[in-house]
Scaffold this active site. Structure first.
Site, PDB file in Angstrom:
ATOM      1  N   ARG A  19       5.699   0.041  -5.817  1.00  0.00           N
ATOM      2  CA  ARG A  19       5.629  -0.747  -4.581  1.00  0.00           C
ATOM      3  C   ARG A  19       4.761  -1.987  -4.738  1.00  0.00           C
ATOM      4  O   ARG A  19       4.844  -2.901  -3.935  1.00  0.00           O
ATOM      5  CB  ARG A  19       5.061   0.113  -3.441  1.00  0.00           C
ATOM      6  CG  ARG A  19       5.933   1.278  -3.069  1.00  0.00           C
ATOM      7  CD  ARG A  19       5.169   2.273  -2.233  1.00  0.00           C
ATOM      8  NE  ARG A  19       4.976   1.846  -0.872  1.00  0.00           N
ATOM      9  CZ  ARG A  19       5.810   2.105   0.137  1.00  0.00           C
ATOM     10  NH1 ARG A  19       6.904   2.798  -0.082  1.00  0.00           N
ATOM     11  NH2 ARG A  19       5.554   1.711   1.346  1.00  0.00           N
ATOM     12  N   LYS A  57      14.051 -14.962  -9.405  1.00  0.00           N
ATOM     13  CA  LYS A  57      13.760 -13.976 -10.454  1.00  0.00           C
ATOM     14  C   LYS A  57      12.797 -14.573 -11.473  1.00  0.00           C
ATOM     15  O   LYS A  57      11.839 -13.931 -11.884  1.00  0.00           O
ATOM     16  CB  LYS A  57      15.034 -13.550 -11.208  1.00  0.00           C
ATOM     17  CG  LYS A  57      15.955 -12.559 -10.554  1.00  0.00           C
ATOM     18  CD  LYS A  57      15.462 -11.146 -10.487  1.00  0.00           C
ATOM     19  CE  LYS A  57      14.682 -10.893  -9.242  1.00  0.00           C
ATOM     20  NZ  LYS A  57      15.319 -10.693  -8.004  1.00  0.00           N
ATOM     21  N   GLU A  92      18.737 -17.199  -6.364  1.00  0.00           N
ATOM     22  CA  GLU A  92      18.312 -15.882  -6.836  1.00  0.00           C
ATOM     23  C   GLU A  92      17.820 -15.971  -8.287  1.00  0.00           C
ATOM     24  O   GLU A  92      16.825 -15.335  -8.655  1.00  0.00           O
ATOM     25  CB  GLU A  92      19.480 -14.884  -6.685  1.00  0.00           C
ATOM     26  CG  GLU A  92      19.243 -13.499  -7.227  1.00  0.00           C
ATOM     27  CD  GLU A  92      18.038 -12.780  -6.635  1.00  0.00           C
ATOM     28  OE1 GLU A  92      17.482 -13.220  -5.619  1.00  0.00           O
ATOM     29  OE2 GLU A  92      17.634 -11.763  -7.243  1.00  0.00           O
ATOM     30  N   GLU A 131       9.273 -14.952  -9.979  1.00  0.00           N
ATOM     31  CA  GLU A 131       8.642 -13.656  -9.705  1.00  0.00           C
ATOM     32  C   GLU A 131       8.022 -13.044 -10.956  1.00  0.00           C
ATOM     33  O   GLU A 131       6.918 -12.527 -10.909  1.00  0.00           O
ATOM     34  CB  GLU A 131       9.693 -12.649  -9.183  1.00  0.00           C
ATOM     35  CG  GLU A 131      10.014 -12.748  -7.719  1.00  0.00           C
ATOM     36  CD  GLU A 131      11.071 -11.726  -7.304  1.00  0.00           C
ATOM     37  OE1 GLU A 131      10.865 -11.057  -6.303  1.00  0.00           O
ATOM     38  OE2 GLU A 131      12.112 -11.593  -7.995  1.00  0.00           O
ATOM     39  N   HIS A 190      19.059 -36.584  -4.320  1.00  0.00           N
ATOM     40  CA  HIS A 190      18.250 -36.836  -3.115  1.00  0.00           C
ATOM     41  C   HIS A 190      16.819 -36.349  -3.295  1.00  0.00           C
ATOM     42  O   HIS A 190      16.162 -35.977  -2.333  1.00  0.00           O
ATOM     43  CB  HIS A 190      18.892 -36.179  -1.895  1.00  0.00           C
ATOM     44  CG  HIS A 190      20.257 -36.720  -1.607  1.00  0.00           C
ATOM     45  ND1 HIS A 190      20.470 -38.020  -1.207  1.00  0.00           N
ATOM     46  CD2 HIS A 190      21.480 -36.156  -1.716  1.00  0.00           C
ATOM     47  CE1 HIS A 190      21.770 -38.231  -1.057  1.00  0.00           C
ATOM     48  NE2 HIS A 190      22.405 -37.109  -1.367  1.00  0.00           N
ATOM     49  N   LYS A 225       6.920  -4.252  -3.853  1.00  0.00           N
ATOM     50  CA  LYS A 225       8.319  -3.859  -3.767  1.00  0.00           C
ATOM     51  C   LYS A 225       8.725  -3.596  -2.327  1.00  0.00           C
ATOM     52  O   LYS A 225       9.845  -3.849  -1.917  1.00  0.00           O
ATOM     53  CB  LYS A 225       8.505  -2.588  -4.603  1.00  0.00           C
ATOM     54  CG  LYS A 225       9.914  -2.060  -4.650  1.00  0.00           C
ATOM     55  CD  LYS A 225      10.724  -2.874  -5.599  1.00  0.00           C
ATOM     56  CE  LYS A 225      12.166  -2.493  -5.655  1.00  0.00           C
ATOM     57  NZ  LYS A 225      12.960  -3.552  -6.283  1.00  0.00           N
ATOM     58  N   CYS A 241       0.817  -1.221   0.000  1.00  0.00           N
ATOM     59  CA  CYS A 241       0.000   0.000   0.000  1.00  0.00           C
ATOM     60  C   CYS A 241       0.848   1.266   0.000  1.00  0.00           C
ATOM     61  O   CYS A 241       1.884   1.325   0.649  1.00  0.00           O
ATOM     62  CB  CYS A 241      -0.889   0.044   1.226  1.00  0.00           C
ATOM     63  SG  CYS A 241      -1.979  -1.354   1.379  1.00  0.00           S
ATOM     64  N   ASN A 285      -2.129   2.143   5.490  1.00  0.00           N
ATOM     65  CA  ASN A 285      -1.168   1.114   5.092  1.00  0.00           C
ATOM     66  C   ASN A 285      -0.780   0.381   6.374  1.00  0.00           C
ATOM     67  O   ASN A 285      -0.402   1.009   7.358  1.00  0.00           O
ATOM     68  CB  ASN A 285       0.056   1.791   4.456  1.00  0.00           C
ATOM     69  CG  ASN A 285       1.233   0.841   4.283  1.00  0.00           C
ATOM     70  OD1 ASN A 285       1.060  -0.376   4.298  1.00  0.00           O
ATOM     71  ND2 ASN A 285       2.416   1.394   4.124  1.00  0.00           N
ATOM     72  N   GLY A 286      -0.901  -0.957   6.350  1.00  0.00           N
ATOM     73  CA  GLY A 286      -0.566  -1.735   7.544  1.00  0.00           C
ATOM     74  C   GLY A 286      -1.664  -2.751   7.799  1.00  0.00           C
ATOM     75  O   GLY A 286      -2.516  -2.990   6.946  1.00  0.00           O
ATOM     76  N   TRP A 315      -2.621  -2.867  -1.689  1.00  0.00           N
ATOM     77  CA  TRP A 315      -2.152  -4.238  -1.935  1.00  0.00           C
ATOM     78  C   TRP A 315      -2.956  -5.091  -0.965  1.00  0.00           C
ATOM     79  O   TRP A 315      -2.762  -5.006   0.246  1.00  0.00           O
ATOM     80  CB  TRP A 315      -0.653  -4.309  -1.666  1.00  0.00           C
ATOM     81  CG  TRP A 315      -0.020  -5.599  -2.029  1.00  0.00           C
ATOM     82  CD1 TRP A 315       0.404  -5.990  -3.277  1.00  0.00           C
ATOM     83  CD2 TRP A 315       0.288  -6.689  -1.151  1.00  0.00           C
ATOM     84  NE1 TRP A 315       0.954  -7.237  -3.208  1.00  0.00           N
ATOM     85  CE2 TRP A 315       0.900  -7.698  -1.924  1.00  0.00           C
ATOM     86  CE3 TRP A 315       0.124  -6.913   0.214  1.00  0.00           C
ATOM     87  CZ2 TRP A 315       1.331  -8.898  -1.393  1.00  0.00           C
ATOM     88  CZ3 TRP A 315       0.551  -8.113   0.749  1.00  0.00           C
ATOM     89  CH2 TRP A 315       1.148  -9.090  -0.052  1.00  0.00           C
TER      90      TRP A 315
HETATM   91  C1  G6P Z   1       9.835  -7.975  -1.651  1.00  0.00           C
HETATM   92  C2  G6P Z   1      10.489  -7.483  -2.932  1.00  0.00           C
HETATM   93  C3  G6P Z   1      11.794  -8.216  -3.144  1.00  0.00           C
HETATM   94  C4  G6P Z   1      12.691  -8.042  -1.935  1.00  0.00           C
HETATM   95  C5  G6P Z   1      11.992  -8.453  -0.638  1.00  0.00           C
HETATM   96  C6  G6P Z   1      12.778  -7.994   0.576  1.00  0.00           C
HETATM   97  O1  G6P Z   1       9.442  -9.294  -1.773  1.00  0.00           O
HETATM   98  O2  G6P Z   1       9.635  -7.702  -4.035  1.00  0.00           O
HETATM   99  O3  G6P Z   1      12.445  -7.717  -4.302  1.00  0.00           O
HETATM  100  O4  G6P Z   1      13.832  -8.818  -2.100  1.00  0.00           O
HETATM  101  O5  G6P Z   1      10.710  -7.818  -0.545  1.00  0.00           O
HETATM  102  O6  G6P Z   1      12.767  -6.608   0.577  1.00  0.00           O
HETATM  103  P1  G6P Z   1      13.883  -5.675   1.171  1.00  0.00           P
HETATM  104  O7  G6P Z   1      13.405  -4.289   0.845  1.00  0.00           O
HETATM  105  O8  G6P Z   1      13.913  -5.918   2.634  1.00  0.00           O
HETATM  106  O9  G6P Z   1      15.158  -5.999   0.502  1.00  0.00           O
END
Ligand code: G6P
Length: 606
Positions: free
Chosen positions: A27, A483, A479, A486, A502, A601, A2, A100-101, A75
């Site tokens: 975000r 990616k 990672e 996501e 395994h 984000k 949010c 937001n929260g 969100w």
């Molecule tokens: C969300 C974002 C990711 C990020 C994660 C942790 O899931 O989409 O890209 O890695 O939060 O966020 P931070 O701001 O703590 O790195």
């Protein structure tokens, strides 16, 4: 997650609110809304499911006018992402509120309000707040007093902004656990979830502390601490807006941000790598006492921590634990004496990381270091030491340049901890030369883009993918898998290649692409054997291999020749190649690359 924008000005604010929402789009959100008080004192409200562009179209048809308003991107947490659940929420024609929260005790509050005949319009936790405020103002409280009376009843996290048609001269905002910043203009005052939202209208900001309540007026603002007493907070003037928010010739922010990496790494590396004051003035004193490291982070930042564990244990020779913050915060853990807590976060606002940092507070801790991309963020403010990565604002939800600059920050940490502990096996000159060469090495990988794009075409019809790596490259495989899932929505998992037999080998067939991260290191021959096991079962291999590793392309084997590099540069370099792979798979699938579904984000709720 949010986003909030609020404005109180002499001029019309509808466009300012909309621009703020556009700037908060990165975000992640699923509905958007705006409420204003018009020049006749009436409440106007527009809210829709979907993008800010839909709200914008509605406002073009039915413009809003006035100098006071609040706006929101939601969100969804409680209730579906539809127009009824979108913010602002209203009480009659009088109050409108954005939040937001998460209000954890919303069910109990809702029951109490419903028992008093309050009718709810939405399924959200937020709506209880506006009805509690309505009770208070209808009972004679000012809007400020109402907010101060209601917030002690709320359990959980909030940043909120509220307007009252009976008081069209003030917006009241408050925060506890979720971010909110005031923007100070001349003859106008604003509030936003972050400074980016307000950069088009001001460069002067006031960061609210936990429990603060503020009244926004045309002439300025009044600020009150959690105890209700007036309080002053420092004003921060930010430098001219970075070009980060301009897309330029790129189709997506993610691609732009991938390509920015040589420059952003060079910015981060412009610091003297062996000057520990880059972590803050107290760094030398704190680093001198460190005999263990505990890293706490989420998502991509957690992967940076997993890479750093290799560097810290190998080069500094002290134990390094890495844990996802959402687990650590609820677990009885044992902290080793002399522990440095290191949080890693691009946003600096991740609720779980912040909470983990706060509970990691005991006699064994010698200090708290934040590695973060946002100055003045909550995690930065709760830490003793700070390393600010110089990635610039990252707009794509999937983190790219923030991750690689985190890796460089963690290398500098390893180098500086090693020096002070006299345990280092890092050769300073070799280390500094590797760092200096990193931007060029990344540029070489970016030149492989056409080959990676061609490779990506093989993934578009697949539903699953397996990523393999060993040693320090296992978190890089993780990672890469993150990616891909996501942004392309392909299910992807990463395994340390030695674990293949395994379990995951059972999944391997000609419909399961297997991506391998294959640098020319001491584990190469082991990895090669693991990949033979995949080929023997018909799995199609995509090997990101050091050009000297001797992999040759053939039937079912695609090879991307990568520049030779050390275990310092390698994690960065292989990551960039995997970022491009995910980007081109997502592009071919036609997903929303910069704003993938359901993701945010800045994750300001737990
Ligand atoms: C969300 C974002 C990711 C990020 C994660 C942790 O899931 O989409 O890209 O890695 O939060 O966020 P931070 O701001 O703590 O790195």
């Amino acid at each position: 997650m949010c986003g909030i924008v609020a404005a109180m000005a002499k001029r019309e604010v509808a466009d300012i609110l909309l621009e703020g929402l556009r700037r908060l789009e990165y975000r992640g959100y699923d509905s958007a809304g705006i409420a204003m008080i018009d020049h006749d004192g009436g409440l106007q409200l527009h809210k829709y499911s979907g993008k800010v562009a839909i709200l914008e179209q509605a406002l073009a048809l039915e413009p809003m006018q006035g100098g006071i308003g609040i706006a929101h991107t939601r969100w969804a947490t409680h209730g579906q992402p539809n127009a009824l659940n979108a913010h602002p929420h209203v009480a009659g024609n009088r109050l409108a509120l954005v939040h937001n929260g998460i209000i954890e005790n919303h069910q109990a509050l809702r029951q109490q309000l419903e028992a008093d005949d309050t009718a709810f319009l939405s399924e959200t936790d937020t709506e209880v707040i506006v009805h509690l405020l309505a009770k208070a103002v209808n009972g004679g409280a000012t809007l400020l007093a109402a907010v101060q009376q209601v917030i002690p009843q709320l359990n959980g996290a909030y940043a909120l902004a509220v307007i009252d048609t009976e008081n069209p001269e003030q917006v009241v905002v408050a925060r506890q656990g979720s971010p909110l910043v005031l923007g100070v203009g001349i003859g106008e005052t604003f509030a936003g979830s972050d400074t980016l939202a307000l950069r088009s209208v001001t460069d002067t900001f006031v960061y609210l502390e936990e429990g603060d309540v503020a009244v926004l007026e045309v002439a300025g603002y009044q600020l009150f601490a959690a105890n209700g007493e007036p309080v002053e907070r420092p004003k921060t003037r930010l430098e001219a807006e970075h070009e980060s928010q301009v897309l330029g010739d790129y189709d997506h922010y993610m691609l732009k941000e991938i390509h920015e990496q040589p420059a952003r790494l060079a910015d981060t590396l412009a610091l003297d790598p062996l000057d520990c004051t880059v972590f803050g003035p107290r760094a030398a004193a704190i680093f001198g006492q460190v005999s263990a490291v505990q890293i706490l982070a989420c998502g991509t930042s957690y992967h940076a921590g997993l890479v750093a564990r290799h560097w810290i244990e190998q080069y500094v020779g002290i134990p390094c634990q890495v844990e996802v913050a959402s687990e650590y915060r609820y677990r009885q853990s044992v902290t080793l004496p002399g522990t440095l807590i290191v949080t890693i976060s691009q946003s600096g606002e991740t609720a779980d990381t912040l909470a983990a940092l706060k509970i990691a507070d005991n006699d064994h801790i010698v200090g708290r270091l934040a590695i973060c991309n946002v100055d003045h963020s909550a995690i930065v403010r709760a830490s003793d030491l700070v390393f600010l990565t110089r990635a610039g604002a990252e707009i794509g939800v999937a983190s790219t340049k923030a991750f690689t600059t985190q890796l460089v920050a963690l290398q500098l940490l390893a180098a500086n901890l090693g020096r002070n502990g006299a345990l280092s096996t890092l050769n300073n000159e070799r280390f500094c030369a590797t760092l200096r060469g990193m931007p060029d090495a990344v540029a070489q990988v970016l030149a492989l883009e056409p080959t990676i794009k061609a490779m990506a075409a093989h993934f578009t019809l697949k539903h699953h993918a397996l990523f393999l790596g060993r040693g320090i490259y296992h978190p890089i495989a993780m990672e890469g898998a993150l990616k891909l899932k996501e942004i392309s929505y392909i299910h992807a998992e990463a395994y340390p290649a030695g674990e293949l037999k395994h379990g995951p080998l059972a999944l391997v067939d000609d419909d399961m692409p297997v991506v391998a991260v294959a640098p020319n290191d001491e584990l190469l021959e082991k990895l090669r054997s693991n990949l033979e096991e995949v080929r023997a079962r018909g799995g199609e291999l995509f090997v990101f291999a050091d050009e000297a590793a001797g992999f040759t392309a053939g039937e079912g084997v695609h090879v991307l020749p990568m520049p030779h590099c050390s275990d310092m540069a390698g994690p960065v370099i292989y990551t960039v190649a995997l970022q491009l792979l995910s980007y081109y798979v997502a592009l071919a699938k036609g997903t929303d690359v910069d704003k993938p579904r359901n993701l945010a984000k800045s994750v300001t709720v737990e």
